[in-house]
Design an enzyme around this catalytic site. Structure first.
Site, PDB file in Angstrom:
ATOM      1  N   GLU A   1      -1.922  88.766  34.293  1.00  0.00           N
ATOM      2  CA  GLU A   1      -1.190  88.223  35.443  1.00  0.00           C
ATOM      3  C   GLU A   1       0.249  87.790  35.144  1.00  0.00           C
ATOM      4  O   GLU A   1       0.660  86.692  35.513  1.00  0.00           O
ATOM      5  CB  GLU A   1      -1.996  87.062  36.053  1.00  0.00           C
TER       6      GLU A   1
HETATM    7  C1  ACM Z   1      -7.929  86.378  34.530  1.00  0.00           C
HETATM    8  O1  ACM Z   1      -8.897  86.124  35.273  1.00  0.00           O
HETATM    9  N1  ACM Z   1      -6.705  86.082  34.925  1.00  0.00           N
HETATM   10  C2  ACM Z   1      -8.111  86.987  33.235  1.00  0.00           C
END
Ligand code: ACM
Length: 680
Positions: A322
């Site tokens: 992310e």
């Molecule tokens: C995640 O759930 N951001 C690895």
């Protein structure tokens, strides 16, 4: 001839009757989880008495300590006054009780031999294992076997030969979004060991906190943690505690995104000028490490060298998830660097970053693990991919030659059903992967992200569902009968309390806090019919901050609540038979009657405790839908259909009741809908 055959048949039946009546439990009735690979029942049982002890053939401290804990567990449950408090070490191990023989002491690492054999007969209990880690698994199995009857406490006669299906059976705990004190970590490690999990993945840094002391860069924890961090001594203590229970600790330092807490103290590491503050909201944020800054690599190398003292395991997780790329896109220096180095997009830049980190880790004899994002980093095949967005990733990366882990389907923070997680076989029976590719799928991890959990509630989000995941990762895929799993899980869940986890007991405590009374029956009736809303649907629009209380009904309600499950199972059973099963009928009726009456009994408390105002309507919904259920039940009994007006009005009530309130929802609605459908 025919007559003789009948005669023989009757004789056999007659002979079998006493055997059936007096036989021991069947294998499926043993409250074992995970189910061993091979288990046979033996005649007789080992009856516990005051001479019970454990004898070990080698003087191996962690096994001695594990045996001591087993004795303590057994005496706590049985109330027996034993002659001997401690195990014995005898090279030629003999004794009245458990005799453990291990071949050698080995280091705990990925792929360590975890096999064991456990034989219980009337005279003795024998454990044979190649090393302490296998022997400790045998002790966990033995603890689950403890049973009792009028004659006393006993272990049923069994011969078990056991080994895991997958070598990596992990639990990730995020202690950044909400901090967890050491004792929370320890009790969960004990519970993990009880169900033979072997990796604690410790998510130590994120936007909300840098939770580990750094002596090289003290502003990391001093400015990035609100004072909630682990000292070096505490980390060593937990890592050792886990090691002694056969659990490897894989630290995670999430980079280059999820990096706010790194740059609060060291804004020069970021891709945009600071200042930065610790994040209080939930989501994906901009602060991102600058991969074009050489100082970043020097900083990280120094930091990692410091951390190698604390985390001996070969595998280290460096996150990688992310990264929204906003700071990279907006930084002209970074854009220039990308052009000059022919890095066509942010993936390529992240790849560049990963390659650099991989080199640093290799120098330190560490292997990198990462959350797979979208494109595989072009790095050494040692890299382990953790697939979290989908299972295709798991297979694609394994096909490309990388070892992989599955977390997709094991996101326990999302409060989904046990059944959903249990069915999430990393390699289902119809898999067309070659054996070579299958070998690279190492296992998986349950992930306990911590937006909505704190020390009081985290255990109830982890357990008991994670025990079902532990079975999925240990036992054969052919062990998949749901009813049987739930019967065993209910027992094992109770046993887990012996290890200190608070997944059951904290509910009453939290209800008492709300009620400010010892009398919580009506509140509990309500909560047990309710479940927390699916996590990704919570906090919409975003208002929750990381310091907000987690003491509401949504926090107290359990994912996949047991009493709602028992009700739902009874309804299914009732509706699956042509003839009314009176036992099921009575169970369903009794639940519905309790709930129907509950709202009016609970209302005075709701009015007196404003914390309950957000669920007043939900409590009323429970009573209303229970009345519908009772009316439908009556018609089912009389084998009648309902009139159309009643159906329409009831369907309308059910629709309104399906809307979540106070971020919680009724856990029994699908069953009421089924009852309604039956009489429509
Ligand atoms: C995640 O759930 N951001 C690895």
């Amino acid at each position: 001839m025919k007559k003789l055959a009948y005669g023989l048949k009757s004789l056999i039946i007659l002979l079998l009757i006493p055997i059936t009546i007096f036989s021991q439990k069947e294998v499926k009735d043993l409250s074992l989880m995970p189910m061993p690979e091979n288990i046979q029942l033996n005649d007789g049982k080992f009856l516990l008495d005051k001479d019970f002890t454990i004898v070990i053939n080698k003087n191996e401290k962690k096994l001695f300590d594990a045996a001591y804990r087993s004795i303590k567990l057994i005496t706590d449950r049985s109330g027996l006054f034993l002659n001997n408090q401690f195990p014995f070490v005898q090279p030629d191990a003999k004794g009245k009780g458990v005799v453990i023989n291990i071949s050698e002491d080995v280091e705990l690492k990925l792929g360590v031999d975890e096999t064991y054999e456990l034989v219980v007969n009337e005279k003795q209990i024998k454990i044979d294992a190649p090393n302490s880690f296998g022997a400790m698994h045998a002790l966990s199995t033995l603890a689950q076997l403890l049973d009792s009857d009028e004659a006393g406490y006993y272990f049923p006669g069994v011969t078990i030969k056991d080994k895991p299906r997958f070598v990596w059976r992990g639990l990730m705990i995020d202690i950044s979004r909400h901090f967890e004190p050491i004792e929370v970590m320890k009790r969960n490690i004990d519970a993990m060991a009880a169900v033979k999990m072997n990796v604690l993945h410790w998510h130590l840094t994120d936007d909300h906190g840098f939770r580990i002391e750094s002596k090289s860069f003290p502003k990391l924890h001093e400015l990035g943690s609100d004072g909630f961090f682990y000292t070096h001594e505490q980390i060593k203590d937990v890592v050792n505690y886990a090691y002694e229970r056969g659990i490897r600790v894989v630290p995670e330092f999430d980079l280059p995104g999820h990096a706010t807490a790194w740059v609060v103290g060291y804004p020069e590491l970021a891709s945009a000028p600071g200042p930065y503050v610790i994040e209080r909201m939930w989501g994906i944020f901009n602060p991102t490490i600058d991969p074009t800054n050489e100082e970043v690599y020097k900083f990280l190398e120094t930091f990692f060298i410091e951390m190698t003292e604390l985390f001996p395991d070969k595998y280290w997780h460096l996150g990688g998830d992310e990264n929204n790329g906003k700071q990279w896109n907006a930084n002209p220096k970074i854009q220039e660097f990308m052009k000059a180095n022919n890095l066509k997009d942010n993936h390529a830049l992240q790849n560049y970053f990963n390659v650099r980190l991989d080199k640093i880790l290799s120098k330190l004899n560490k292997t990198m693990v990462g959350w797979y994002t979208d494109e595989m980093p072009d790095i050494s095949k040692d890299y382990i991919v953790q697939a979290w967005k989908g299972r295709t990733t798991l297979y694609e990366t394994a096909k490309k030659g990388y070892r992989s882990l599955i977390s997709h389907g094991f996101y326990i923070d999302l409060v989904q059903s046990t059944e959903y997680h249990y069915n999430n076989d990393p390699i289902p029976p119809d898999s067309i992967l070659t054996d070579e590719v299958k070998e690279r799928i190492l296992g998986g991890e349950a992930t306990m992200w911590a937006e909505f959990v704190g020390p009081e509630t985290i255990d109830s989000r982890i357990w008991p569902r994670t025990a079902a995941i532990a079975e999925r990762l240990w036992s054969s895929g052919s062990i998949n009968n749901l009813n049987n799993m739930f019967n065993r899980l209910d027992q094992v869940s109770l046993q887990l309390e012996n290890y200190g986890v608070t997944h059951i007991k904290n509910q009453d405590m939290m209800l008492r806090r709300i009620a400010n009374s010892y009398d919580i029956e009506t509140l509990k009736n309500f909560v047990n019919a309710v479940k927390p809303l699916y996590t990704y649907s919570r906090d919409r629009p975003h208002i929750a901050k990381s310091y907000y209380p987690m003491t509401r009904i949504v926090d107290i309600a359990l994912p996949d609540p047991r009493s709602a499950r028992l009700f739902n199972t009874s309804v299914d059973e009732l509706l699956s038979n042509e003839k009314i099963n009176s036992d099921c009928y009575e169970k369903v009726k009794s639940h519905l009657e309790t709930w129907k009456e509950n709202h009016k009994n609970l209302l005075p408390l709701i009015k007196a405790r404003p914390i309950l105002a957000e669920v007043e309507q939900l409590s009323e919904d429970l009573s209303k839908v229970s009345l519908i259920g009772l009316e439908a039940l009556e018609l089912i009994k009389e084998n009648k259909k309902a009139d159309a007006l009643w159906i329409t009005a009831s369907a309308e009530i059910l629709k309104t009741a399906a809307v979540p309130k106070g971020e919680a929802e009724l856990a029994i609605l699908s069953s009421i809908n089924k009852l309604l459908a039956k009489v429509n």
